[in-house]
Design an enzyme around this catalytic site. Structure first.
Site, PDB file in Angstrom:
ATOM      1  N   TRP A  12      34.329   6.376  -4.469  1.00  0.00           N
ATOM      2  CA  TRP A  12      34.357   5.985  -5.807  1.00  0.00           C
ATOM      3  C   TRP A  12      35.204   5.002  -5.981  1.00  0.00           C
ATOM      4  O   TRP A  12      35.460   4.378  -6.814  1.00  0.00           O
ATOM      5  CB  TRP A  12      34.786   7.248  -6.902  1.00  0.00           C
ATOM      6  CG  TRP A  12      33.676   8.340  -6.835  1.00  0.00           C
ATOM      7  CD1 TRP A  12      32.644   8.567  -6.200  1.00  0.00           C
ATOM      8  CD2 TRP A  12      33.847   9.427  -7.868  1.00  0.00           C
ATOM      9  NE1 TRP A  12      32.033   9.782  -6.449  1.00  0.00           N
ATOM     10  CE2 TRP A  12      32.625  10.124  -7.562  1.00  0.00           C
ATOM     11  CE3 TRP A  12      34.613   9.990  -8.794  1.00  0.00           C
ATOM     12  CZ2 TRP A  12      32.397  11.660  -7.970  1.00  0.00           C
ATOM     13  CZ3 TRP A  12      34.384  10.975  -9.453  1.00  0.00           C
ATOM     14  CH2 TRP A  12      33.191  11.922  -9.050  1.00  0.00           C
ATOM     15  N   GLU A 169      31.695   0.099   8.968  1.00  0.00           N
ATOM     16  CA  GLU A 169      31.403  -0.420   7.787  1.00  0.00           C
ATOM     17  C   GLU A 169      31.962  -1.893   7.846  1.00  0.00           C
ATOM     18  O   GLU A 169      33.251  -2.071   7.996  1.00  0.00           O
ATOM     19  CB  GLU A 169      32.375  -0.128   6.689  1.00  0.00           C
ATOM     20  CG  GLU A 169      32.077   1.223   6.232  1.00  0.00           C
ATOM     21  CD  GLU A 169      32.724   1.631   4.893  1.00  0.00           C
ATOM     22  OE1 GLU A 169      31.450   2.090   4.086  1.00  0.00           O
ATOM     23  OE2 GLU A 169      33.704   1.617   4.526  1.00  0.00           O
ATOM     24  N   GLY A 175      30.369  -4.448  -0.560  1.00  0.00           N
ATOM     25  CA  GLY A 175      30.360  -4.956  -1.979  1.00  0.00           C
ATOM     26  C   GLY A 175      29.732  -6.302  -2.019  1.00  0.00           C
ATOM     27  O   GLY A 175      29.854  -6.758  -3.232  1.00  0.00           O
ATOM     28  N   GLY A 236      29.420   2.604  -1.467  1.00  0.00           N
ATOM     29  CA  GLY A 236      30.389   2.403  -2.665  1.00  0.00           C
ATOM     30  C   GLY A 236      29.645   2.232  -3.793  1.00  0.00           C
ATOM     31  O   GLY A 236      29.478   3.099  -4.683  1.00  0.00           O
ATOM     32  N   GLY A 237      29.450   1.104  -4.211  1.00  0.00           N
ATOM     33  CA  GLY A 237      28.909   0.620  -5.651  1.00  0.00           C
ATOM     34  C   GLY A 237      27.802   1.640  -6.124  1.00  0.00           C
ATOM     35  O   GLY A 237      27.762   1.736  -7.139  1.00  0.00           O
TER      36      GLY A 237
HETATM   37  P1  PGA Z   1      29.454  -0.798  -1.034  1.00  0.00           P
HETATM   38  O1  PGA Z   1      31.056  -0.255  -0.211  1.00  0.00           O
HETATM   39  O2  PGA Z   1      28.432   0.158  -0.728  1.00  0.00           O
HETATM   40  O3  PGA Z   1      29.909  -0.990  -2.528  1.00  0.00           O
HETATM   41  O4  PGA Z   1      29.012  -1.857  -0.146  1.00  0.00           O
HETATM   42  C1  PGA Z   1      30.887   0.517   0.887  1.00  0.00           C
HETATM   43  C2  PGA Z   1      32.151   1.085   0.867  1.00  0.00           C
HETATM   44  O5  PGA Z   1      33.379   0.193   1.003  1.00  0.00           O
HETATM   45  O6  PGA Z   1      32.683   2.187   1.613  1.00  0.00           O
END
Ligand code: PGA
Length: 255
Positions: A12, A169, A175, A236-237
């Site tokens: 989150w 990642e 993001g 993330g998002g």
């Molecule tokens: P994202 O972030 O899905 O918004 O690209 C992934 C993360 O930072 O774990």
């Protein structure tokens, strides 16, 4: 997809007040009621951990902190330690997210200590690694990942590694909406598994779950999960709305 149980984790970041977290959790728990053979992890901000854990108790949802200090207590303003997380029943902790590395100067030596402290407390580390765009373009991805793995896992033995989660990642995919192709994610995660086999032996490398993270969404999770070495996702998002996160958790129902 392998025989390893997939892990779908939602980070989150700095989102959601306590009341927003509670509303999200009530919605999520209903939406994932039918999910089986997948570990579901939510990573709320510290202020929501107690309430989120209360709602998650008795459901399949595991609760993770987004960071943790390596000392149990001390003069470390703004930090949270492993006994604090342990007392509220926190299951997992995300360590070494690229935002922590970039904005808060977390380094591999600190991370090695955090991993050891988490394992000693029975809190499962989810250790993040990943290269920048420049490193990928410069052909340095392998070197960067090997360095982060060797550094962050310096205090770990093979049995401990087998129970951990690693999240790959690529920084350029976080993001940005620029997801790594399933092929690139698979190739890089296979590289990580081979590096871990060199460090810890094949059995531990075959057991450890390695997730992909970076712009994962309900409509691309299926193709990522079809790859042999991708054992889940750190999202993330797309985890911030419960129905979107549930769409990722329920990836098998997509046909
Ligand atoms: P994202 O972030 O899905 O918004 O690209 C992934 C993360 O930072 O774990």
């Amino acid at each position: 997809m392998s025989s390893r149980t997939p892990v779908i984790a939602g980070n989150w970041k700095m989102h959601k007040t306590i009341s927003e977290s509670e509303a999200y959790m009530r919605e999520l728990v209903a939406l994932i009621a039918a999910a089986t053979e997948v570990e579901i992890v939510v990573c709320p901000p510290y202020t929501s951990l107690v309430q989120v854990k209360q709602i998650a108790t008795g459901t399949p949802v595991r609760v993770a902190a987004q960071n943790m200090h390596f000392e149990p207590s001390g003069a470390f303003t703004g930090e949270i330690s492993q006994p604090m997380l342990q007392e509220i029943g926190i299951d997992d902790v995300v360590l070494g997210h690229s935002e922590r590395r970039e904005y808060y100067a977390e380094n591999d030596d600190d991370l090695a200590k955090k991993v050891v402290a988490a394992l000693a407390a029975g809190i499962r580390p989810i250790l993040c690694v990943g290269e920048s765009e420049d490193e990928r373009e410069g052909g340095k991805t392998g070197d960067k990942l090997s360095e982060q793995l060797r550094g962050g896992l310096a205090g770990v033995n093979a049995d401990q590694l087998a129970g951990m989660v690693i999240a790959y990642e690529p920084i350029w995919a976080i993001g940005t909406g620029k997801t790594a192709t399933p092929q690139t994610a698979q190739e890089t995660i296979a590289f990580i598994r081979t590096a871990l086999a060199d460090m810890f032996g094949q059995d531990a490398a075959d057991a450890v779950r390695i997730l992909y993270g970076g712009s994962v969404k309900p409509d691309n999770i299926g193709e990522l999960m079809a790859e042999a070495d991708i054992d889940g996702a750190l999202v993330g998002g797309a985890c911030l709305a419960a129905d979107s996160f549930a769409g990722i958790v329920n990836f098998r129902q997509k046909g």
